[in-house]
Design a protein around this motif. Structure first.
Motif, mmCIF file in Angstrom:
data_model
loop_
_atom_site.group_PDB
_atom_site.id
_atom_site.type_symbol
_atom_site.label_atom_id
_atom_site.label_comp_id
_atom_site.label_asym_id
_atom_site.label_seq_id
_atom_site.Cartn_x
_atom_site.Cartn_y
_atom_site.Cartn_z
ATOM 1 N N ARG A 41 0.854 -1.192 0.000
ATOM 2 C CA ARG A 41 0.000 0.000 0.000
ATOM 3 C C ARG A 41 0.890 1.243 0.000
ATOM 4 N NH1 ARG A 41 -5.204 1.822 1.544
ATOM 5 N NH2 ARG A 41 -5.197 3.813 2.644
ATOM 6 N N ASN A 42 0.853 1.999 -1.089
ATOM 7 C CA ASN A 42 1.568 3.271 -1.217
ATOM 8 C C ASN A 42 3.061 3.135 -0.924
ATOM 9 O OD1 ASN A 42 -0.781 4.668 -1.923
ATOM 10 N ND2 ASN A 42 -1.287 5.118 0.218
ATOM 11 N N ARG A 43 3.688 2.089 -1.478
ATOM 12 C CA ARG A 43 5.125 1.887 -1.300
ATOM 13 C C ARG A 43 5.823 1.724 -2.651
ATOM 14 N NH1 ARG A 43 6.360 -0.428 3.807
ATOM 15 N NH2 ARG A 43 5.614 0.977 5.416
ATOM 16 N N ALA A 44 5.397 2.484 -3.635
ATOM 17 C CA ALA A 44 6.018 2.364 -4.954
ATOM 18 C C ALA A 44 7.512 2.661 -4.899
ATOM 19 C CB ALA A 44 5.328 3.317 -5.938
ATOM 20 N N HIS A 45 7.937 3.506 -3.940
ATOM 21 C CA HIS A 45 9.355 3.850 -3.826
ATOM 22 C C HIS A 45 10.172 2.715 -3.228
ATOM 23 C CE1 HIS A 45 7.151 4.844 -0.217
ATOM 24 N NE2 HIS A 45 8.244 5.032 0.480
ATOM 25 N N TYR A 46 9.542 1.774 -2.549
ATOM 26 C CA TYR A 46 10.255 0.638 -1.968
ATOM 27 C C TYR A 46 10.118 -0.645 -2.800
ATOM 28 C CZ TYR A 46 10.898 3.047 2.559
ATOM 29 O OH TYR A 46 11.272 3.898 3.560
ATOM 30 N N LEU A 47 9.043 -0.785 -3.527
ATOM 31 C CA LEU A 47 8.716 -2.043 -4.197
ATOM 32 C C LEU A 47 9.809 -2.603 -5.113
ATOM 33 C CD1 LEU A 47 4.918 -1.844 -5.081
ATOM 34 C CD2 LEU A 47 6.063 -3.602 -3.718
ATOM 35 N N PRO A 48 10.490 -1.778 -5.932
ATOM 36 C CA PRO A 48 11.496 -2.369 -6.830
ATOM 37 C C PRO A 48 12.547 -3.200 -6.100
ATOM 38 C CG PRO A 48 11.012 -0.121 -7.499
ATOM 39 C CD PRO A 48 10.318 -0.325 -6.189
ATOM 40 N N GLU A 49 12.884 -2.836 -4.865
ATOM 41 C CA GLU A 49 13.912 -3.584 -4.123
ATOM 42 C C GLU A 49 13.434 -4.991 -3.786
ATOM 43 O OE1 GLU A 49 17.752 -3.821 -2.762
ATOM 44 O OE2 GLU A 49 16.828 -2.050 -3.672
ATOM 45 N N VAL A 50 12.243 -5.101 -3.206
ATOM 46 C CA VAL A 50 11.764 -6.428 -2.834
ATOM 47 C C VAL A 50 11.427 -7.259 -4.070
ATOM 48 C CG1 VAL A 50 9.367 -5.651 -2.500
ATOM 49 C CG2 VAL A 50 10.156 -7.761 -1.409
ATOM 50 N N LEU A 51 10.834 -6.643 -5.084
ATOM 51 C CA LEU A 51 10.506 -7.395 -6.289
ATOM 52 C C LEU A 51 11.773 -7.873 -7.001
ATOM 53 C CD1 LEU A 51 7.547 -5.278 -7.734
ATOM 54 C CD2 LEU A 51 7.484 -7.225 -6.161
ATOM 55 N N GLY A 52 12.804 -7.047 -6.984
ATOM 56 C CA GLY A 52 14.064 -7.433 -7.602
ATOM 57 C C GLY A 52 14.715 -8.607 -6.891
ATOM 58 N N ALA A 72 -3.421 -17.428 -5.130
ATOM 59 C CA ALA A 72 -2.199 -18.235 -5.227
ATOM 60 C C ALA A 72 -2.491 -19.622 -5.780
ATOM 61 C CB ALA A 72 -1.544 -18.335 -3.860
ATOM 62 N N ARG A 73 -1.521 -20.141 -6.558
ATOM 63 C CA ARG A 73 -1.664 -21.467 -7.158
ATOM 64 C C ARG A 73 -0.673 -22.477 -6.601
ATOM 65 N NH1 ARG A 73 -1.140 -19.306 -13.256
ATOM 66 N NH2 ARG A 73 0.710 -18.457 -12.210
ATOM 67 N N GLY A 74 0.268 -22.030 -5.773
ATOM 68 C CA GLY A 74 1.280 -22.925 -5.223
ATOM 69 C C GLY A 74 0.779 -23.695 -4.015
ATOM 70 N N SER A 75 1.451 -24.793 -3.709
ATOM 71 C CA SER A 75 1.092 -25.585 -2.532
ATOM 72 C C SER A 75 1.803 -25.102 -1.270
ATOM 73 C CB SER A 75 1.430 -27.060 -2.770
ATOM 74 O OG SER A 75 2.816 -27.203 -3.067
ATOM 75 N N LEU A 76 2.910 -24.362 -1.442
ATOM 76 C CA LEU A 76 3.605 -23.742 -0.317
ATOM 77 C C LEU A 76 3.495 -22.234 -0.479
ATOM 78 C CD1 LEU A 76 5.404 -23.987 2.204
ATOM 79 C CD2 LEU A 76 7.390 -23.972 0.686
ATOM 80 N N LEU A 77 2.994 -21.552 0.556
ATOM 81 C CA LEU A 77 2.777 -20.110 0.507
ATOM 82 C C LEU A 77 3.803 -19.403 1.381
ATOM 83 C CD1 LEU A 77 -1.130 -19.970 0.804
ATOM 84 C CD2 LEU A 77 0.292 -20.360 -1.229
ATOM 85 N N LEU A 78 4.474 -18.414 0.808
ATOM 86 C CA LEU A 78 5.447 -17.605 1.528
ATOM 87 C C LEU A 78 4.941 -16.176 1.595
ATOM 88 C CD1 LEU A 78 7.099 -20.143 0.849
ATOM 89 C CD2 LEU A 78 9.034 -18.660 0.294
ATOM 90 N N PHE A 79 5.145 -15.539 2.749
ATOM 91 C CA PHE A 79 4.658 -14.178 2.951
ATOM 92 C C PHE A 79 5.819 -13.256 3.306
ATOM 93 C CE2 PHE A 79 1.269 -17.103 3.972
ATOM 94 C CZ PHE A 79 0.147 -16.536 3.375
ATOM 95 N N THR A 80 5.838 -12.090 2.680
ATOM 96 C CA THR A 80 6.791 -11.065 3.072
ATOM 97 C C THR A 80 6.169 -9.697 2.829
ATOM 98 O OG1 THR A 80 9.121 -10.404 2.966
ATOM 99 C CG2 THR A 80 8.022 -10.862 0.862
ATOM 100 N N ASP A 81 6.927 -8.645 3.177
ATOM 101 C CA ASP A 81 6.398 -7.279 3.123
ATOM 102 C C ASP A 81 6.983 -6.501 1.946
ATOM 103 O OD1 ASP A 81 4.763 -7.662 5.306
ATOM 104 O OD2 ASP A 81 6.225 -6.910 6.751
ATOM 105 N N ASP A 82 6.464 -5.298 1.768
ATOM 106 C CA ASP A 82 6.857 -4.480 0.616
ATOM 107 C C ASP A 82 8.063 -3.592 0.879
ATOM 108 O OD1 ASP A 82 5.699 -2.694 2.365
ATOM 109 O OD2 ASP A 82 4.039 -2.134 1.049
ATOM 110 N N ASP A 83 8.657 -3.669 2.090
ATOM 111 C CA ASP A 83 9.798 -2.801 2.422
ATOM 112 C C ASP A 83 10.995 -3.627 2.874
ATOM 113 O OD1 ASP A 83 8.623 -3.680 4.747
ATOM 114 O OD2 ASP A 83 8.625 -1.740 5.766
#
Length: 348
Positions: free
Chosen positions: A13-24, A83-94
């Motif tokens: 939510r409203n973290r476009a300035h942080y997202l490229p790091e985690v997505l990368g 989600a379509r996977g059998s194992l689900l992993l969760f993390t944050d946007d920062d």
């Protein structure tokens, strides 16, 4: 068509300035597993939707959807449904995730036969601007700067919890115990607890797993670095956290050994009082030295003394039916702590 082995779920939510790091760091995972990254836009009003659309166009492993109702748990639940996977992993946007993050969890769950298992890994603070920590802060001090790290791969006890920014569970677990509690956790800019307790959504989920006779595991290789605002990591706050950690860890260690508060052995009063007095004196001495010369070594000694002060104080409660000794010591220890906190700088 079969789904991926793993689904990584991120609510943002409203973290476009942080997202490229985690997505990368997610795109760069070193794994032979097939995986997808499901990013839920939790009602952003910045450039998040356009950024996510661009990522999904250039990398088919990324998918996105919108959950307009503000709430981290709502975003996670929307991700589970997609989600379509059998194992689900969760993390944050920062955050930044270790390049072996996915495989670390896969190895752990390959060894677990119980369907009701949830796991978490280390969360290591990093400056929000990705720069270096101040020169007075030793790496070992991060334990008092919002770091989570238990020792070794093991099943956690009932008083130990992992954090929602670094968790994993089989999809079947949510079929058994239900989805994330949407009445608790981060909702917009506000963090709220459950209506019937002081639990957040991640601790509430682990309590439900344990109540269903499941288990919570720690996976030390599944490392996540989490952005922390520089202004929140100061000598004053770190030593305050060390004092609180000393108190908490005294009880955590003893409750693991003795299970019930009433069974924790009584400490020798004179030795405990002497330890408390000595620790408070050391805390004061090394803080004075730190103010005279900003030194990593001086600060580490002050932080160690703050931790010992907290442990010594709470050791006076163990095994005693009367609280008189503890309360008498607390009338001295807490004002002394407050004075020492004012002596410690509150700037990074």
């Amino acid at each position: 068509m079969t789904g991926p082995d793993v689904s990584v779920i991120v609510s943002t939510r409203n973290r476009a300035h942080y997202l490229p790091e985690v997505l990368g760091t997610l795109a760069a995972q070193a794994t032979s597993a097939s995986f997808e990254v499901v990013v839920i836009d939790n009602g952003s009003s910045d450039g998040t939707p356009a950024l996510l659309d661009e990522w999904c166009r250039k990398d088919p492993r990324f998918r996105t959807a919108c959950e307009p109702r503000a709430g981290l748990s709502r975003g996670k639940n929307a991700g589970i449904r997609l989600a379509r996977g059998s194992l689900l992993l969760f993390t944050d946007d920062d955050v930044r995730v270790d390049r072996h993050w996915i495989d670390s969890y896969r190895r752990l769950f390959e060894q677990q036969s119980h369907a009701l298992t949830i796991a978490g890994g280390p969360i290591v603070p990093m400056p929000h601007d990705l720069g270096a920590w101040p020169r007075w802060l030793d790496e070992s001090a991060l334990v008092d700067a919002f770091m989570l790290n238990y020792v070794g791969e093991r099943r956690l006890d009932r008083f130990e919890y992992v954090w929602g920014g670094n968790m994993a569970a089989p999809r079947t677990l949510f079929d058994r115990v239900g989805l994330w509690d949407e009445t608790a956790g981060l909702q917009g800019e506000q963090r709220v607890t459950r209506e019937d307790s002081d639990s957040f959504e991640d601790t509430a989920m682990q309590d439900r797993v344990r109540e269903a006779e499941g288990s919570v595991w720690f996976c030390p290789a599944a490392v996540v670095q989490h952005r922390v605002a520089r202004h929140s990591v100061t000598p004053r706050r770190v030593t305050s956290n060390a004092f609180a950690r000393g108190r908490n860890e005294f009880w955590q260690e003893n409750l693991r050994a003795w299970q019930e508060v009433e069974r924790v052995p009584r400490r020798n009063a004179l030795l405990a009082l002497a330890g408390l007095t000595h620790s408070l004196a050391r805390w004061a001495f090394w803080l004075v030295m730190f103010r005279l010369a900003v030194s990593k070594g001086f600060f580490e000694r002050a932080r160690s003394a703050a931790y010992s002060s907290g442990r010594s104080l709470d050791s006076l409660r163990a095994g005693r039916k009367s609280m008189r000794l503890y309360l008498g010591a607390a009338r001295i220890a807490f004002p002394a702590r407050n004075l020492l906190q004012r002596l410690a700088p509150d700037v990074s």
